[in-house]
Design an enzyme around this catalytic site. Structure first.
Site, mmCIF file in Angstrom:
data_model
loop_
_atom_site.group_PDB
_atom_site.id
_atom_site.type_symbol
_atom_site.label_atom_id
_atom_site.label_comp_id
_atom_site.label_asym_id
_atom_site.label_seq_id
_atom_site.Cartn_x
_atom_site.Cartn_y
_atom_site.Cartn_z
ATOM 1 N N LYS A 27 0.829 -1.207 0.000
ATOM 2 C CA LYS A 27 0.000 0.000 0.000
ATOM 3 C C LYS A 27 0.859 1.250 0.000
ATOM 4 C CE LYS A 27 -3.718 -0.421 2.241
ATOM 5 N NZ LYS A 27 -4.655 -0.674 3.350
ATOM 6 N N ARG A 96 -3.370 2.994 8.553
ATOM 7 C CA ARG A 96 -3.755 1.791 7.813
ATOM 8 C C ARG A 96 -2.554 0.858 7.661
ATOM 9 N NH1 ARG A 96 -6.795 3.356 2.402
ATOM 10 N NH2 ARG A 96 -7.855 1.362 2.795
ATOM 11 N N GLY A 105 -8.570 -7.330 4.253
ATOM 12 C CA GLY A 105 -9.435 -7.559 5.399
ATOM 13 C C GLY A 105 -8.785 -8.274 6.562
ATOM 14 N N MET A 107 -5.951 -7.332 8.235
ATOM 15 C CA MET A 107 -5.264 -6.486 9.207
ATOM 16 C C MET A 107 -6.057 -5.211 9.448
ATOM 17 S SD MET A 107 -1.450 -7.398 7.941
ATOM 18 C CE MET A 107 -0.694 -6.507 9.288
ATOM 19 N N ARG A 340 -3.518 -1.339 -6.359
ATOM 20 C CA ARG A 340 -2.692 -2.557 -6.290
ATOM 21 C C ARG A 340 -3.047 -3.419 -7.495
ATOM 22 N NH1 ARG A 340 -5.847 -4.511 -0.891
ATOM 23 N NH2 ARG A 340 -7.886 -4.851 -1.842
ATOM 24 N N HIS A 456 -3.347 -43.602 -0.672
ATOM 25 C CA HIS A 456 -3.574 -44.390 -1.889
ATOM 26 C C HIS A 456 -4.706 -43.787 -2.717
ATOM 27 C CE1 HIS A 456 -5.580 -47.634 -4.181
ATOM 28 N NE2 HIS A 456 -4.331 -47.997 -4.452
ATOM 29 N N SER A 786 15.788 -41.601 -10.684
ATOM 30 C CA SER A 786 14.481 -40.954 -10.608
ATOM 31 C C SER A 786 14.141 -40.810 -9.132
ATOM 32 C CB SER A 786 13.408 -41.778 -11.315
ATOM 33 O OG SER A 786 12.156 -41.118 -11.248
ATOM 34 N N THR A 789 9.986 -38.948 -4.535
ATOM 35 C CA THR A 789 9.916 -37.989 -3.423
ATOM 36 C C THR A 789 8.809 -38.309 -2.425
ATOM 37 O OG1 THR A 789 8.644 -36.517 -4.870
ATOM 38 C CG2 THR A 789 11.012 -36.093 -4.657
ATOM 39 N N ASN A 790 7.833 -39.144 -2.798
ATOM 40 C CA ASN A 790 6.836 -39.545 -1.797
ATOM 41 C C ASN A 790 7.516 -40.317 -0.670
ATOM 42 O OD1 ASN A 790 5.003 -38.472 -3.564
ATOM 43 N ND2 ASN A 790 4.129 -40.420 -4.196
ATOM 44 N N CYS A 854 9.672 -38.690 -9.999
ATOM 45 C CA CYS A 854 8.392 -39.321 -10.315
ATOM 46 C C CYS A 854 7.454 -39.356 -9.128
ATOM 47 C CB CYS A 854 8.599 -40.730 -10.863
ATOM 48 S SG CYS A 854 9.458 -41.847 -9.727
ATOM 49 N N TYR A 874 13.902 -33.987 -16.177
ATOM 50 C CA TYR A 874 12.462 -34.078 -16.403
ATOM 51 C C TYR A 874 11.736 -34.240 -15.073
ATOM 52 C CZ TYR A 874 12.787 -39.152 -15.638
ATOM 53 O OH TYR A 874 13.001 -40.392 -15.088
#
Length: 902
Positions: A27, A96, A105, A107, A340, A456, A786, A789-790, A854, A874
């Site tokens: 702002k 403000r 809304g 703050m 903004r 799952h 590969s 990451t799970n 993957c 990839y």
């Protein structure tokens, strides 16, 4: 943060600009920018976010702040020709908030600071309007009491309602000066009683306390919740803007409003906004009176309307984007209070980005940065009609977006049966397992009372593009009685329910669904034309085309069959990054796998393997044909062992009942003995992946043979199979070396038998911390990595991903331990560090090492940027997330290029 003696904590509006958002907040930076543009902005100054940080960390404002504020206040008073708190013609200011990122809304704001019992008369005299002065005073006491002194806001609202009722009027503008004087007395009594102190009469005390209140509002519960949802860092702090007041409540020639330079819902050009005569800014937001459309301002005050239209054009051209504007008209004089870059719907984001390119305001690279994968995902899934009447049953975790309606069914068999009869069904389970796959495929959507976003049900649903709500704990699912209970409501099998995978809401009955034209476009069923839907599709097409041109990361699909592979190609997949072969062993084949696992002799095991080989080969032939010419990464069997064995409890009960009847089945007794022997307390960390391949001789060799024979057959048919064999759950190079030696021998046998030279690469999943830490060694035996990451997230954190999201993740998110679930967006500091290390070490050993991911993070927008940064080749994700990954890969490349050029 420590205070620097030379640090500047206050900036006049004439000193800043829009590039100083970190320091001045959004702002304050934009007020300064509008001031620089020569637009009518009331004079004022901004207290920096640095001052807020000092206050929040130390509990008190910086020592230098009071003197700086005094100096800027004196300059403001000189400019305005009046002083704060003077009795005859008082200067009034607003205080403000204004953080770097818009938090609408969330703050606090206080208007009309400087009024007191003495100065209210001076304001009335100066304005020539006694009612206006007392209205402004009651507003100050109300806002100050609520925001600064912590008085319950409803107490003031109730008193205002009582005053209107006594006068027999319905709107506050019908209260006259005498009514408002009485109301001020009531408000002051409320403050004294509830706050334990009188409303302050000293104007400077009012201002200083209001500034502290804005600082404190950074850490209110609502602000924290909003930051978590929007992923806004918690350490930014807020700036505070002190602005000379202009008044929209001075009569019918005054007013306040909000305006947008284009429609934030559609992106179309036009006059959009709301205006309210004889009101202050908070009245529009609070909805105390009905506004009129902004276009009506032309007939109310044409001069101000024309000036506003000119300013809106100036701002949009200057910011080169949709602008959200707040303004006040004081007796015919237009004042700009805020601008903004405006929030917009996903559809509007794509339309506006391409419109601005056509207008020459931005280039294609900037247009790509103006949209996001999250917005594209919103456009891709069908959604419920927001205007429809609904009955909410409960809410769970929004696991896979979309809107699904169907009859409740409680097992896969019924789901398939009813679906084949033409019924649309919703599969409802406590939790799903691989045996439910047929039912999940047959269903419109999946609803579970347990599990989270990587359960799952969630993972499979996203892979199929199915709507899914998980972890709806308030739903009591009774699969035996085929019913679900929510409070006093009972949903029997066959009752219609609707689930919203974008919000997690579950509804009773049918809610109308609106289809997605964007999915039809990706499926090749829609082309750009003239109507509104086609216009959106054309915008998506243009931005996607540019993203594909500039991205470095290739995008593959997680797909287990030819149907999913063909869909993935239509969605733009450049190969398959993960084919889970365990999904090929379900249904009728499960019994064959069970025999394999429980085989007592080499003969029994070899017989089971021989039976499975042609079935596996057929699967691969279909898959390689669907993905001909593109790489296909096939992961060898990697299920937790219990998924292929009978449930130990059910089997024990069956055997016990049989024994009580003295008709025990010998096979069941033998099976129970074997299941007890193989039972694991934590199957996810047990006999699975490479361990299973090493313990069951011939298992991986059978799969490699099926892959190699399918590839040879495809090649001999003039096809172009590009196959990569992935060994799962490797923790040490020795495991990989043993499996690779066996695989190389099998491939050589197939080449000799078929007269075909096969170029099959062999690599591994990096899904264990040890694998990541010893990547340099593993790369000696792997041609590609590969990242799974799970599992890597699960093992790094020590979380059971099927359990934790529904059990304590909500508390962790609420307490700010997580900004977002680490299963949803990659944990860059922990899991990401291991990925970064493995990339560096793996390529140090093997410079041509192909690297991909993957896990579910491969389709997450923020994670894609991380994978681009660390140098993967990839990402691979569910077919329906491919467009999102393509878009974000393009954005990541464009962003990196922009950073390099700067």
């Amino acid at each position: 943060m420590s205070e620097n003696k030379d640090q500047k904590f206050v900036y006049d509006f004439t000193e800043g600009n829009r590039d100083l958002k970190d320091l001045l907040g959004g702002k304050g930076a934009n007020l300064a920018e509008m001031t620089n543009l020569g637009l009518p902005v009331p004079p004022g100054f901004t207290i920096t976010t640095e001052a807020c940080k000092v206050y929040l960390e130390s509990g008190s404002a910086p020592a230098a702040l009071r003197d700086e504020v005094s100096a800027h206040l004196a300059a403001l008073e000189a400019k305005m020709g009046k002083k704060l708190g003077q009795s005859d013609d008082p200067l009034l200011v607003s205080v403000r908030s204004g953080a770097k990122f818009s938090m609408p809304g969330m703050m606090d704001t206080v208007l009309n600071i400087g009024l007191s019992d003495e100065s209210v008369a001076g304001l009335a005299s100066q304005a020539g309007d006694e009612r206006f002065a007392w209205d402004s005073y009651r507003r100050l006491i109300q806002m100050f009491g609520k925001t600064v002194l912590g008085v319950e806001g409803e107490l003031f609202e109730d008193a205002l309602d009582e005053a209107k009722a006594a006068k027999k009027v319905t709107v506050d503008t019908d209260l006259d000066a005498a009514d408002l004087k009485k109301l001020v007395k009531v408000f002051k009594k409320i403050v004294a009683k509830e706050a334990g102190r009188e409303f302050p009469q000293d104007a400077r005390e009012q201002m200083d306390l209001a500034v502290e209140a804005v600082f404190n509002s950074w850490n209110t519960d609502r602000a924290k919740l909003y930051r978590r949802q929007e992923r806004i860092p918690s350490d930014l702090g807020t700036a505070v803007n002190v602005c000379s007041m202009v008044f929209g409540n001075l009569g019918p020639d005054s007013g306040t409003g909000v305006a947008f330079t284009r429609d934030p819902a559609s992106g179309h050009a036009g006059v959009y906004g709301d205006y309210l005569q004889n009101a202050q800014g908070e009245d529009v937001v609070a909805g105390i009176r009905n506004t009129v459309p902004l276009a009506d301002l032309e007939s109310i005050d044409k001069a101000s309307y024309d000036q506003l239209m000119t300013i809106m054009t100036t701002l949009e051209t200057h910011y080169k984007d949709l602008c959200d504007i707040e303004f006040t008209i004081e007796r015919g004089q237009l004042w700009m209070l805020q601008t903004r870059v405006g929030k917009r719907t996903a559809g509007a984001a794509f339309r506006i980005a391409t419109q601005l390119v056509d207008q020459g305001l931005i280039d294609e690279a900037e247009a790509l940065q103006r949209v996001s994968g999250h917005q594209l995902a919103q456009l891709m899934f069908p959604r419920f009609d927001e205007g429809a009447s609904t009955t909410l049953l409960g809410r769970g975790i929004a696991a896979s977006p979309g809107a699904a309606v169907g009859k409740a069914v409680f097992d896969s068999y019924t789901a398939v049966k009813w679906s084949r009869s033409g019924e649309k069904v919703i599969l409802i389970r406590r939790e799903t397992n691989p045996d439910d796959l047929d039912g999940m495929i047959a269903s419109e959507g999946i609803l579970t009372s347990r599990g989270g976003k990587t359960s799952h049900a969630a993972v499979v649903a996203r892979g199929m593009g199915k709507t899914c709500v998980c972890g709806a704990e308030e739903l009591d699912v009774d699969t035996k009685r085929r019913r679900m209970t929510v409070g006093d409501t009972v949903i029997e099998e066959g009752d219609v329910v609707s689930i919203d995978g974008s919000t997690g809401k579950v509804y009773l009955g049918e809610v109308p669904v609106v289809p997605s034209p964007v999915v039809e476009y990706f499926e090749g069923r829609m082309h750009a034309g003239a109507d509104d839907a086609d216009e959106l599709v054309a915008a998506v097409h243009r931005i996607m085309a540019y993203a594909d041109r500039v991205r470095r990361l290739r995008v593959r699909a997680n797909a287990d069959n030819a149907e999913d592979a063909l869909r993935a190609r239509r969605f733009g997949a450049q190969g398959i990054g993960l084919c889970r072969t365990e999904h090929m062993f379900l249904g009728e084949r499960r019994e064959m796998v069970e025999r394999l696992i429980l085989a007592d002799t080499d003969g029994e095991r070899d017989e089971a393997l021989r039976a499975l080989l042609p079935l596996q080969k057929k699967d691969f032939i279909e898959l390689f044909e669907a993905m001909d010419g593109l790489p296909v990464t096939v992961r060898l069997l990697d299920p937790p062992l219990h998924e292929f064995l009978p449930d130990i409890t059910e089997l024990s009960v069956r055997v016990a009942l049989a024994e009580s009847r003295k008709d025990a089945n010998e096979n069941d007794l033998r099976l129970l003995q074997a299941v007890h022997k193989l039972h694991e307390q934590n199957p996810m960390l047990g006999l699975r992946g490479v361990r299973l391949g090493l313990v069951i001789p011939g298992l991986f060799a059978m799969q490699v043979r099926a892959i190699a024979e399918a590839a040879a057959e495809r090649k001999n048919a003039k096809g172009d199979p590009r196959v990569e064999i992935m060994i799962p759950l490797v923790g040490t190079v020795q495991e990989l070396e043993i499996v690779r030696e066996e695989a190389d021998a099998v491939i050589a046998e197939v080449e000799a038998a078929t007269g075909t030279t096969l170029k099959l690469s062999i690599g591994t999943m990096i899904e264990l911390p040890r694998a990541a830490l010893t990547a340099a060694q593993i790369a000696e035996a792997a041609q590609f990595f590969s990242f799974g990451t799970n599992d890597l997230t699960q093992t790094v954190w020590g979380f059971s991903r099927d359990d934790v999201e529904a059990s304590f993740f909500t508390a962790y998110l609420e307490k700010g331990i997580f900004g977002v679930s680490p299963f949803e967006t990659i944990d860059k500091d922990g899991v990401g560090s291991l990925v970064r290390h493995a990339v560096k070490q793996g390529r140090a050993t093997r410079p041509d090492l192909k690297l991909g991911v993957c896990g579910e993070h491969g389709g997450d927008p923020e994670s894609v940027h991380f994978f681009h940064e660390v140098g993967l080749d990839y990402v691979s994700c569910s077919p329906f997330r491919i467009p999102v990954a393509r878009l974000e890969a393009g954005r990541a490349a464009a962003e990196a290029k922009g950073s390099d050029s700067r």
